[in-house]
Scaffold this active site. Structure first.
Site, PDB file in Angstrom:
ATOM      1  N   ASP A 192       0.848  -1.198   0.000  1.00  0.00           N
ATOM      2  CA  ASP A 192       0.000   0.000   0.000  1.00  0.00           C
ATOM      3  C   ASP A 192       0.881   1.246   0.000  1.00  0.00           C
ATOM      4  O   ASP A 192       1.895   1.289   0.704  1.00  0.00           O
ATOM      5  CB  ASP A 192      -0.901   0.059   1.258  1.00  0.00           C
ATOM      6  CG  ASP A 192      -1.740  -1.219   1.434  1.00  0.00           C
ATOM      7  OD1 ASP A 192      -1.945  -1.630   2.592  1.00  0.00           O
ATOM      8  OD2 ASP A 192      -2.108  -1.800   0.411  1.00  0.00           O
ATOM      9  N   LEU A 242      -3.000   4.579  11.423  1.00  0.00           N
ATOM     10  CA  LEU A 242      -3.971   5.419  10.738  1.00  0.00           C
ATOM     11  C   LEU A 242      -4.722   4.578   9.728  1.00  0.00           C
ATOM     12  O   LEU A 242      -4.209   4.243   8.662  1.00  0.00           O
ATOM     13  CB  LEU A 242      -3.295   6.605  10.052  1.00  0.00           C
ATOM     14  CG  LEU A 242      -4.164   7.849  10.027  1.00  0.00           C
ATOM     15  CD1 LEU A 242      -4.417   8.346  11.440  1.00  0.00           C
ATOM     16  CD2 LEU A 242      -3.538   8.930   9.190  1.00  0.00           C
ATOM     17  N   ASP A 243      -5.950   4.237  10.100  1.00  0.00           N
ATOM     18  CA  ASP A 243      -6.760   3.384   9.243  1.00  0.00           C
ATOM     19  C   ASP A 243      -7.665   4.224   8.360  1.00  0.00           C
ATOM     20  O   ASP A 243      -8.166   5.239   8.801  1.00  0.00           O
ATOM     21  CB  ASP A 243      -7.621   2.450  10.091  1.00  0.00           C
ATOM     22  CG  ASP A 243      -8.478   1.580   9.201  1.00  0.00           C
ATOM     23  OD1 ASP A 243      -9.667   1.924   9.027  1.00  0.00           O
ATOM     24  OD2 ASP A 243      -7.947   0.636   8.611  1.00  0.00           O
ATOM     25  N   GLU A 261       0.994  -1.839  11.203  1.00  0.00           N
ATOM     26  CA  GLU A 261       0.749  -1.987   9.768  1.00  0.00           C
ATOM     27  C   GLU A 261       1.895  -1.368   8.977  1.00  0.00           C
ATOM     28  O   GLU A 261       2.211  -1.780   7.868  1.00  0.00           O
ATOM     29  CB  GLU A 261      -0.558  -1.327   9.344  1.00  0.00           C
ATOM     30  CG  GLU A 261      -0.797  -1.431   7.832  1.00  0.00           C
ATOM     31  CD  GLU A 261      -2.138  -0.882   7.375  1.00  0.00           C
ATOM     32  OE1 GLU A 261      -2.713  -1.472   6.443  1.00  0.00           O
ATOM     33  OE2 GLU A 261      -2.592   0.115   7.948  1.00  0.00           O
ATOM     34  N   GLU A 262       2.532  -0.370   9.567  1.00  0.00           N
ATOM     35  CA  GLU A 262       3.579   0.364   8.843  1.00  0.00           C
ATOM     36  C   GLU A 262       4.976  -0.214   9.038  1.00  0.00           C
ATOM     37  O   GLU A 262       5.950   0.322   8.522  1.00  0.00           O
ATOM     38  CB  GLU A 262       3.554   1.844   9.265  1.00  0.00           C
ATOM     39  CG  GLU A 262       2.197   2.534   9.128  1.00  0.00           C
ATOM     40  CD  GLU A 262       1.553   2.355   7.754  1.00  0.00           C
ATOM     41  OE1 GLU A 262       0.316   2.309   7.687  1.00  0.00           O
ATOM     42  OE2 GLU A 262       2.301   2.193   6.762  1.00  0.00           O
ATOM     43  N   ASP A 289      -2.845  -0.267  14.099  1.00  0.00           N
ATOM     44  CA  ASP A 289      -2.955   0.338  12.773  1.00  0.00           C
ATOM     45  C   ASP A 289      -2.993   1.828  13.049  1.00  0.00           C
ATOM     46  O   ASP A 289      -4.033   2.371  13.400  1.00  0.00           O
ATOM     47  CB  ASP A 289      -4.232  -0.118  12.053  1.00  0.00           C
ATOM     48  CG  ASP A 289      -4.325   0.487  10.636  1.00  0.00           C
ATOM     49  OD1 ASP A 289      -5.235   0.099   9.884  1.00  0.00           O
ATOM     50  OD2 ASP A 289      -3.487   1.358  10.307  1.00  0.00           O
ATOM     51  N   GLU A 297      -6.129  -4.989  12.746  1.00  0.00           N
ATOM     52  CA  GLU A 297      -7.400  -4.345  12.360  1.00  0.00           C
ATOM     53  C   GLU A 297      -8.601  -5.135  12.919  1.00  0.00           C
ATOM     54  O   GLU A 297      -9.424  -4.607  13.644  1.00  0.00           O
ATOM     55  CB  GLU A 297      -7.511  -4.206  10.839  1.00  0.00           C
ATOM     56  CG  GLU A 297      -6.589  -3.133  10.272  1.00  0.00           C
ATOM     57  CD  GLU A 297      -6.592  -3.048   8.755  1.00  0.00           C
ATOM     58  OE1 GLU A 297      -6.519  -1.920   8.233  1.00  0.00           O
ATOM     59  OE2 GLU A 297      -6.640  -4.112   8.091  1.00  0.00           O
ATOM     60  N   ASP A 321       0.180   8.461   7.608  1.00  0.00           N
ATOM     61  CA  ASP A 321       0.404   7.078   8.078  1.00  0.00           C
ATOM     62  C   ASP A 321       1.738   7.009   8.818  1.00  0.00           C
ATOM     63  O   ASP A 321       1.838   6.497   9.927  1.00  0.00           O
ATOM     64  CB  ASP A 321       0.515   6.119   6.869  1.00  0.00           C
ATOM     65  CG  ASP A 321      -0.808   5.658   6.305  1.00  0.00           C
ATOM     66  OD1 ASP A 321      -0.873   5.486   5.065  1.00  0.00           O
ATOM     67  OD2 ASP A 321      -1.735   5.477   7.083  1.00  0.00           O
TER      68      ASP A 321
HETATM   69  P1  FBP Z   1      -5.793   0.881   5.410  1.00  0.00           P
HETATM   70  O1  FBP Z   1      -5.515   0.427   6.794  1.00  0.00           O
HETATM   71  O2  FBP Z   1      -4.651   0.634   4.497  1.00  0.00           O
HETATM   72  O3  FBP Z   1      -6.348   2.226   5.349  1.00  0.00           O
HETATM   73  O4  FBP Z   1      -6.930  -0.118   4.775  1.00  0.00           O
HETATM   74  C1  FBP Z   1      -8.058  -0.393   5.384  1.00  0.00           C
HETATM   75  C2  FBP Z   1      -9.252   0.297   4.707  1.00  0.00           C
HETATM   76  O5  FBP Z   1      -8.928   1.570   4.268  1.00  0.00           O
HETATM   77  C3  FBP Z   1     -10.440   0.335   5.640  1.00  0.00           C
HETATM   78  O6  FBP Z   1     -10.414   1.420   6.487  1.00  0.00           O
HETATM   79  C4  FBP Z   1     -11.604   0.412   4.672  1.00  0.00           C
HETATM   80  O7  FBP Z   1     -12.796  -0.098   5.197  1.00  0.00           O
HETATM   81  C5  FBP Z   1     -11.109  -0.430   3.501  1.00  0.00           C
HETATM   82  O8  FBP Z   1      -9.686  -0.487   3.598  1.00  0.00           O
HETATM   83  C6  FBP Z   1     -11.487   0.197   2.208  1.00  0.00           C
HETATM   84  O9  FBP Z   1     -11.049  -0.677   1.192  1.00  0.00           O
HETATM   85  P2  FBP Z   1     -11.657  -0.561  -0.280  1.00  0.00           P
HETATM   86  O10 FBP Z   1     -11.255   0.777  -0.794  1.00  0.00           O
HETATM   87  O11 FBP Z   1     -11.047  -1.713  -1.014  1.00  0.00           O
HETATM   88  O12 FBP Z   1     -13.134  -0.713  -0.158  1.00  0.00           O
END
Ligand code: FBP
Length: 354
Positions: A84, A134-135, A113-114, A132, A291, A90
């Site tokens: 990613d 920053l999600d 995650e990082e 995580d 997560e 992040d």
């Molecule tokens: P990150 O931790 O890399 O942000 O990924 C998780 C996420 O962004 C979730 O927060 C979100 O529900 C999902 O991925 C969105 O994924 P997509 O864009 O494939 O629907």
């Protein structure tokens, strides 16, 4: 009764009952302190650890709020293990949480995650944290709610000895605490130590979290489903059939694309969030250790359910640090309904393969 005292009494009661004097509620610190004895290993370290997380989240909140004004928007130009694109925020959030937890000294190892492998914080801390930082980071630049997710475990090895694999690779069932911070229209910290789920709202003026949502309970049923239907062509029949069932039942589709924000809404109002297996990711997109485990612990504590479509998330034995899992989480009856569609497909495939 002399004049002054009667004046004070008269004066204070009207003020006291007026809006300007309403009680500002219990701070997170006070709540942690008051409930510390609920905790099996109560010796203050977990309380301090939760405070360290809260402090780091205040710093990240400050940076998130002024993201458009300072140069922390956009990609950092690096990628994490999952390939990613890392956003600058992040990386910044990862630095802030790692620094606060390292300084606190309660955490001996950190999974993020990082970071490709776990970070040994070289101390005699008794806790391991998976985070995580920053999600939902794809939403940063468009000012949509984002979050931080954390899981806390006790280490298995003796403090002060080298970190062992079984310190890191623990089932979700072994979490001693978990939570998230939602950086949204208001910033909230929601956590559990296995004694219910409690939400605190951040009062920026005072720099304090105040108890605003004690003992959160998710409704057994809801009318909202959250799934990225844009990927529907790559879902299996069970998921497609469940989406069909939601539409036939006139449920509302809500998908922010930020797990913490979608989870939080469903926790308050009832609903289900699904990130299933897709043609691209046979194990879905979301990560078990930093997560899904935390949100599974929270939702079960709030009366809801979390599975990979069949197995309880908290029972899944982790095999690798960044492993993915399909994720079904939310109102108990809705998750069970979605699981029945999976079972039906499995049974019918079984029949076909005779
Ligand atoms: P990150 O931790 O890399 O942000 O990924 C998780 C996420 O962004 C979730 O927060 C979100 O529900 C999902 O991925 C969105 O994924 P997509 O864009 O494939 O629907």
């Amino acid at each position: 009764m002399d004049m002054q005292r009667s004046l004070n009494k008269a004066y204070s009661t009207s003020i006291e009952s007026s809006r300007i004097a309403h009680s500002i509620g219990m701070t997170l610190d006070r709540f942690i302190k008051n409930n510390q004895n609920q905790f099996q290993y109560a010796s203050g370290e977990l309380s301090q650890l939760l405070r360290d997380i809260a402090l780091a989240s205040k710093v990240v909140n400050r940076e998130v709020n002024k993201a458009g004004l300072i140069d922390i928007m956009g990609a950092a130009g690096t990628t994490n293990l999952g390939g990613d694109q890392q956003q600058k925020l992040d990386v910044l959030a990862n630095i802030r949480f790692t620094r606060a937890l390292a300084k606190g000294g309660e955490v001996c190892a950190l999974v993020s995650e990082e970071s490709e492998s776990f970070v040994d914080l070289n101390n005699s801390g008794k806790y391991v944290i998976a985070i995580d930082p920053l999600d939902g980071s794809s939403n940063i630049d468009v000012n949509v709610s984002i979050g931080t997710i954390f899981s806390i475990y006790r280490r298995k090895s003796a403090p002060g000895t080298p970190i062992r694999q079984d310190d890191i690779m623990q089932k979700g069932l072994e979490q001693v605490a978990a939570g998230y911070i939602l950086y949204g229209s208001s910033t909230m910290l929601v956590y559990t130590t296995g004694h219910g789920v409690h939400g605190f709202t951040y009062e920026t003026g005072l720099g304090e979290y105040f108890l605003s949502h004690p003992d959160m309970q998710i409704p057994d049923d809801g009318r909202t489903y959250s799934i990225n239907e844009g990927l529907a062509n790559s879902f299996d029949d069970a998921v497609k059939n469940y989406i069909g069932f939601c539409k036939d039942s006139s449920y509302t589709a809500r998908y922010i694309g930020s797990l913490v924000a979608d989870f939080h809404r469903n926790l308050l109002k009832g609903g289900i969030y699904i990130y299933p297996a897709t043609a691209k990711n046979a194990m879905g997109k979301l990560r078990l250790i930093y997560e899904c485990n935390a949100l599974a612990f929270l939702v079960e504590q709030a009366g809801g359910k979390a599975s990979d479509g069949q197995r309880r998330i908290l029972d899944i034995e982790p095999e690798s640090l960044h492993q993915r899992t399909p994720f079904y989480v939310g109102s108990k009856n809705m998750v069970e309904k979605a699981e029945t569609f999976n079972q039906l497909t499995i049974d019918s495939n079984g029949l076909q393969n005779g």
